[in-house]
Design an enzyme around this catalytic site. Sequence first.
Site, PDB file in Angstrom:
ATOM      1  N   HIS A 208       0.820  -1.227   0.000  1.00  0.00           N
ATOM      2  CA  HIS A 208       0.000   0.000   0.000  1.00  0.00           C
ATOM      3  C   HIS A 208       0.852   1.275   0.000  1.00  0.00           C
ATOM      4  O   HIS A 208       0.621   2.212   0.762  1.00  0.00           O
ATOM      5  CB  HIS A 208      -1.091  -0.007   1.075  1.00  0.00           C
ATOM      6  CG  HIS A 208      -0.657  -0.065   2.533  1.00  0.00           C
ATOM      7  ND1 HIS A 208       0.356   0.690   3.062  1.00  0.00           N
ATOM      8  CD2 HIS A 208      -1.172  -0.763   3.579  1.00  0.00           C
ATOM      9  CE1 HIS A 208       0.472   0.449   4.353  1.00  0.00           C
ATOM     10  NE2 HIS A 208      -0.441  -0.440   4.689  1.00  0.00           N
TER      11      HIS A 208
ATOM     12  N   HIS B 251      -6.452  -8.282  14.139  1.00  0.00           N
ATOM     13  CA  HIS B 251      -6.447  -7.051  13.324  1.00  0.00           C
ATOM     14  C   HIS B 251      -7.216  -7.308  12.032  1.00  0.00           C
ATOM     15  O   HIS B 251      -7.045  -8.351  11.400  1.00  0.00           O
ATOM     16  CB  HIS B 251      -4.980  -6.690  13.045  1.00  0.00           C
ATOM     17  CG  HIS B 251      -4.760  -5.429  12.291  1.00  0.00           C
ATOM     18  ND1 HIS B 251      -5.629  -4.373  12.276  1.00  0.00           N
ATOM     19  CD2 HIS B 251      -3.704  -5.045  11.515  1.00  0.00           C
ATOM     20  CE1 HIS B 251      -5.142  -3.402  11.525  1.00  0.00           C
ATOM     21  NE2 HIS B 251      -3.978  -3.790  11.052  1.00  0.00           N
TER      22      HIS B 251
ATOM     23  N   HIS C  57      -2.332  -0.344  15.071  1.00  0.00           N
ATOM     24  CA  HIS C  57      -2.471   0.985  14.510  1.00  0.00           C
ATOM     25  C   HIS C  57      -3.861   1.246  13.926  1.00  0.00           C
ATOM     26  O   HIS C  57      -4.064   2.292  13.295  1.00  0.00           O
ATOM     27  CB  HIS C  57      -1.389   1.202  13.442  1.00  0.00           C
ATOM     28  CG  HIS C  57      -1.566   0.325  12.211  1.00  0.00           C
ATOM     29  ND1 HIS C  57      -1.626   0.860  10.945  1.00  0.00           N
ATOM     30  CD2 HIS C  57      -1.732  -1.014  12.045  1.00  0.00           C
ATOM     31  CE1 HIS C  57      -1.789  -0.093  10.052  1.00  0.00           C
ATOM     32  NE2 HIS C  57      -1.853  -1.241  10.693  1.00  0.00           N
TER      33      HIS C  57
ATOM     34  N   TYR D 249       9.700   0.221   9.654  1.00  0.00           N
ATOM     35  CA  TYR D 249       8.309  -0.172   9.944  1.00  0.00           C
ATOM     36  C   TYR D 249       7.691   0.774  10.972  1.00  0.00           C
ATOM     37  O   TYR D 249       6.569   1.269  10.804  1.00  0.00           O
ATOM     38  CB  TYR D 249       8.298  -1.619  10.463  1.00  0.00           C
ATOM     39  CG  TYR D 249       6.925  -2.217  10.525  1.00  0.00           C
ATOM     40  CD1 TYR D 249       6.415  -2.942   9.460  1.00  0.00           C
ATOM     41  CD2 TYR D 249       6.123  -2.047  11.644  1.00  0.00           C
ATOM     42  CE1 TYR D 249       5.151  -3.479   9.511  1.00  0.00           C
ATOM     43  CE2 TYR D 249       4.855  -2.579  11.700  1.00  0.00           C
ATOM     44  CZ  TYR D 249       4.373  -3.301  10.632  1.00  0.00           C
ATOM     45  OH  TYR D 249       3.113  -3.824  10.689  1.00  0.00           O
TER      46      TYR D 249
ATOM     47  N   ASP E 155      -4.127  -7.780   5.075  1.00  0.00           N
ATOM     48  CA  ASP E 155      -2.918  -8.617   5.015  1.00  0.00           C
ATOM     49  C   ASP E 155      -2.964  -9.709   6.088  1.00  0.00           C
ATOM     50  O   ASP E 155      -2.247 -10.706   5.996  1.00  0.00           O
ATOM     51  CB  ASP E 155      -1.626  -7.784   5.126  1.00  0.00           C
ATOM     52  CG  ASP E 155      -1.611  -6.815   6.282  1.00  0.00           C
ATOM     53  OD1 ASP E 155      -2.679  -6.311   6.661  1.00  0.00           O
ATOM     54  OD2 ASP E 155      -0.524  -6.549   6.819  1.00  0.00           O
TER      55      ASP E 155
ATOM     56  N   HIS F  64       4.478  -9.534  11.209  1.00  0.00           N
ATOM     57  CA  HIS F  64       5.360  -9.374  10.045  1.00  0.00           C
ATOM     58  C   HIS F  64       6.801  -9.583  10.478  1.00  0.00           C
ATOM     59  O   HIS F  64       7.238  -9.053  11.508  1.00  0.00           O
ATOM     60  CB  HIS F  64       5.263  -7.959   9.466  1.00  0.00           C
ATOM     61  CG  HIS F  64       3.930  -7.618   8.876  1.00  0.00           C
ATOM     62  ND1 HIS F  64       3.443  -8.202   7.735  1.00  0.00           N
ATOM     63  CD2 HIS F  64       2.985  -6.735   9.283  1.00  0.00           C
ATOM     64  CE1 HIS F  64       2.247  -7.684   7.460  1.00  0.00           C
ATOM     65  NE2 HIS F  64       1.939  -6.804   8.382  1.00  0.00           N
TER      66      HIS F  64
ATOM     67  N   GLU G 206      -7.039  -5.493   9.142  1.00  0.00           N
ATOM     68  CA  GLU G 206      -6.409  -5.134   7.861  1.00  0.00           C
ATOM     69  C   GLU G 206      -6.163  -6.413   7.050  1.00  0.00           C
ATOM     70  O   GLU G 206      -5.777  -7.453   7.589  1.00  0.00           O
ATOM     71  CB  GLU G 206      -5.108  -4.348   8.089  1.00  0.00           C
ATOM     72  CG  GLU G 206      -4.666  -3.653   6.817  1.00  0.00           C
ATOM     73  CD  GLU G 206      -3.630  -2.539   7.026  1.00  0.00           C
ATOM     74  OE1 GLU G 206      -3.115  -2.379   8.144  1.00  0.00           O
ATOM     75  OE2 GLU G 206      -3.350  -1.840   6.034  1.00  0.00           O
TER      76      GLU G 206
ATOM     77  N   ASP H 211       0.687  -6.135  14.337  1.00  0.00           N
ATOM     78  CA  ASP H 211       1.609  -5.264  13.595  1.00  0.00           C
ATOM     79  C   ASP H 211       2.725  -4.672  14.468  1.00  0.00           C
ATOM     80  O   ASP H 211       3.817  -4.369  13.960  1.00  0.00           O
ATOM     81  CB  ASP H 211       0.837  -4.109  12.955  1.00  0.00           C
ATOM     82  CG  ASP H 211       0.148  -4.531  11.663  1.00  0.00           C
ATOM     83  OD1 ASP H 211       0.663  -5.436  10.984  1.00  0.00           O
ATOM     84  OD2 ASP H 211      -0.898  -3.950  11.341  1.00  0.00           O
TER      85      ASP H 211
HETATM   86 FE1  FEO Z   1      -2.140  -3.216   9.792  1.00  0.00          FE
HETATM   87 FE2  FEO Z   1      -0.033  -5.731   8.823  1.00  0.00          FE
HETATM   88  O1  FEO Z   1      -1.615  -4.750   8.831  1.00  0.00           O
END
Ligand code: FEO
Length: 397
Positions: free
Chosen positions: A24, A78, A144, A191, A82, A224, A80, A163
């Site tokens: 993104h 989360h 986040h 990051y 991903d 991640h 999001e 995250d």
């Molecule tokens: Fe906020 Fe890794 O997604």
Amino acid sequence: MVKIELADGVYWVGAVDWNVRDFHGYETRRGTTYNAYLIKDEKTALVDTVKYPFSEELAKKIGEITNVEKLDYIIANHVETDHSSALPYIIKHAKNATIIASQRGKEGLTKHYGENLPIKTVKTGDELKLGKKTLRFIEAPMLHWPDSMFTYVVEDAILMPNDAFGQHLASSQRFDDEIDQPLLMEEAAKYYANILMPFASLAIRKIQEITEMHIPLKMIAPSHGIIWRSEPNKIVKVYMDWSEGVQKKKAVIVYDTMWGSTDKMARAIAEGIISQGIEVKFFKLRDSDVTDIATEILETRAVVLGSPTLNNSMFPSISAFLTYITGLKPKGKLWAFFGSYGWGGGAARQMVETAKKAGFDVYEPALEVKYVPTKEELEKCFAFGKEIAGKIAKPSN
Ligand code: FEO
């Protein structure tokens, strides 16, 4: 396939995305991973899923440890995509699984994947017994996203903070003691700067809250990159430093140029700063990546931004940069501006106005030259750099 075990009955079942280069807009030159974890006890829980294209890979990894159809819980830390876009695929197979999420997580998952998901909501302090192992949940709103949540495996002292504490870093290794440390810390800083910097004060409060819980931390397993197992408290301390705005005596010069005048100014300013023994990082914006620049800004004391004037305005790349960087809310920096113009000017004034509106500490006046800088004007640029160096050398408060 080799099973990767964090503790007895706790497995990494995520996916390595070696080839993603644009996450993104975040430039992921080293790829990333989508970490998911399987906890096998009398009941079995999957903590987070992965990005949709890796759904089958996730199911296959789970299948090597347990039957996907017998999953009891899927913890959605989360929303999001991903981490959640493989959820519909997994839930199609794990028909009896209950999804666990925060209230905001439930709202987000429902909006993404429909009304009929079997979601149970949890709050900070709620626990889920799997048998011998217990999962404890800690809401982490705006770290986040509003839905963000951490999961703590009590008996193994493993924090799965999604995250937070992550890095976009594809690797065949999974643990911090297996990987080059400067590379790991570079990606952790990038990051933090590009994802978590806007939420620094919330990060401080969350770290304090977790510290006050007095929970042991043997491992931090983010969603991640690499899992922190050698010294998990090291990354917590580094996050605290970044969130509190720790700084180095350094300047970051960012500029763009049309016909080379702003470039000449940038180089003279850099020489002025360097002449005072202060480190400079130097970026021509159109040849650089903003996520790398944000990483350099994270620990810098001063940012010096230069733009030519185009159509009475700052250059479009500079405008886009300011939009991005003001959104990241870097704290405690000194901002100085310079630029060139042909007739009416405008770029320097606009940059100063934008920075002030963002609440930045602005060094004034900005430095402008008409057309091409003369020898005298380049000397003024050098002196401008020296003045900024003087501000950097003084302790900030
Ligand atoms: Fe906020 Fe890794 O997604």
